[in-house]
Design a protein around this motif. Sequence first.
Motif, mmCIF file in Angstrom:
data_model
loop_
_atom_site.group_PDB
_atom_site.id
_atom_site.type_symbol
_atom_site.label_atom_id
_atom_site.label_comp_id
_atom_site.label_asym_id
_atom_site.label_seq_id
_atom_site.Cartn_x
_atom_site.Cartn_y
_atom_site.Cartn_z
ATOM 1 N N ASP A 95 0.857 -1.168 0.000
ATOM 2 C CA ASP A 95 0.000 0.000 0.000
ATOM 3 C C ASP A 95 0.907 1.236 0.000
ATOM 4 N N LYS A 96 0.792 2.065 -1.023
ATOM 5 C CA LYS A 96 1.711 3.195 -1.156
ATOM 6 C C LYS A 96 1.522 4.223 -0.047
ATOM 7 N N ALA A 97 0.324 4.258 0.520
ATOM 8 C CA ALA A 97 0.037 5.265 1.529
ATOM 9 C C ALA A 97 0.306 4.791 2.950
ATOM 10 N N LYS A 98 0.547 3.482 3.090
ATOM 11 C CA LYS A 98 0.719 2.931 4.428
ATOM 12 C C LYS A 98 1.941 2.028 4.469
ATOM 13 N N ASP A 99 2.411 1.753 5.642
ATOM 14 C CA ASP A 99 3.494 0.789 5.816
ATOM 15 C C ASP A 99 2.895 -0.608 5.948
ATOM 16 N N THR A 100 2.187 -1.003 4.921
ATOM 17 C CA THR A 100 1.471 -2.277 4.910
ATOM 18 C C THR A 100 1.757 -3.002 3.615
ATOM 19 N N VAL A 101 2.009 -4.296 3.736
ATOM 20 C CA VAL A 101 2.131 -5.147 2.561
ATOM 21 C C VAL A 101 1.043 -6.215 2.615
ATOM 22 N N TYR A 102 0.668 -6.659 1.442
ATOM 23 C CA TYR A 102 -0.364 -7.681 1.306
ATOM 24 C C TYR A 102 0.227 -8.864 0.559
ATOM 25 N N LEU A 103 -0.058 -10.050 1.063
ATOM 26 C CA LEU A 103 0.362 -11.263 0.383
ATOM 27 C C LEU A 103 -0.891 -11.977 -0.100
ATOM 28 N N GLU A 104 -1.120 -11.890 -1.394
ATOM 29 C CA GLU A 104 -2.266 -12.557 -2.009
ATOM 30 C C GLU A 104 -1.850 -13.975 -2.340
ATOM 31 N N MET A 105 -2.576 -14.941 -1.803
ATOM 32 C CA MET A 105 -2.228 -16.346 -1.999
ATOM 33 C C MET A 105 -3.375 -17.036 -2.712
ATOM 34 N N ASN A 106 -3.099 -17.521 -3.903
ATOM 35 C CA ASN A 106 -4.120 -18.167 -4.723
ATOM 36 C C ASN A 106 -3.770 -19.630 -4.962
ATOM 37 N N ASN A 107 -4.771 -20.383 -5.354
ATOM 38 C CA ASN A 107 -4.579 -21.808 -5.641
ATOM 39 C C ASN A 107 -3.802 -22.480 -4.510
ATOM 40 N N LEU A 108 -4.265 -22.265 -3.312
ATOM 41 C CA LEU A 108 -3.567 -22.781 -2.146
ATOM 42 C C LEU A 108 -3.580 -24.302 -2.125
ATOM 43 N N LYS A 109 -2.485 -24.849 -1.609
ATOM 44 C CA LYS A 109 -2.309 -26.292 -1.533
ATOM 45 C C LYS A 109 -2.122 -26.695 -0.069
ATOM 46 N N PRO A 110 -2.390 -27.941 0.257
ATOM 47 C CA PRO A 110 -2.194 -28.372 1.650
ATOM 48 C C PRO A 110 -0.780 -28.104 2.155
ATOM 49 N N GLU A 111 0.196 -28.172 1.263
ATOM 50 C CA GLU A 111 1.578 -27.924 1.690
ATOM 51 C C GLU A 111 1.852 -26.454 1.995
ATOM 52 N N ASP A 112 0.899 -25.588 1.725
ATOM 53 C CA ASP A 112 1.030 -24.186 2.122
ATOM 54 C C ASP A 112 0.626 -23.971 3.579
ATOM 55 N N THR A 113 0.093 -25.016 4.182
ATOM 56 C CA THR A 113 -0.299 -24.910 5.588
ATOM 57 C C THR A 113 0.919 -24.595 6.440
ATOM 58 N N ALA A 114 0.836 -23.509 7.199
ATOM 59 C CA ALA A 114 1.964 -23.048 8.006
ATOM 60 C C ALA A 114 1.524 -21.834 8.812
ATOM 61 N N THR A 115 2.398 -21.435 9.711
ATOM 62 C CA THR A 115 2.237 -20.130 10.350
ATOM 63 C C THR A 115 3.047 -19.137 9.534
#
Length: 119
Positions: free
Chosen positions: A73-93
């Motif tokens: 976000d250009k106006a904030k100190d925030t990043v976004y992680l868009e995660m698509n087509n998630l797989k069981p192996e993406d399970t994590a903290t």
Amino acid sequence: QGQPVESGGGSVQAGGSLRLSCTAPAGTSNICGLHWYRQVAGRQREWVSSWRHDVGVTGYDASLKGRFTLSKDKAKDTVYLEMNNLKPEDTATYFCKITFGWGCASDSWGQGTQVTVSL
């Protein structure tokens, strides 16, 4: 120095999507980078993606490219992680880390947000 705050985790079925966000603590000076890592219990924490103040998004772990997208976000100190087509192996903290300060020598980790992907 406070911790970055992550949000957006949850449980989804395989093929689903989630969007994680990470916000740096208010007043953090000289933010150099906002980074995402993930960790499965009993395994090492692994890098996912990073945004750096000088180059923007630096890339992704090779196994994630094409499914995960990092944006800031250009106006904030925030990043976004868009995660698509998630797989069981993406399970994590998923953890956010900020690097900041003089010489970018300081860092601070968030407490993490859980992502669970089921079949």
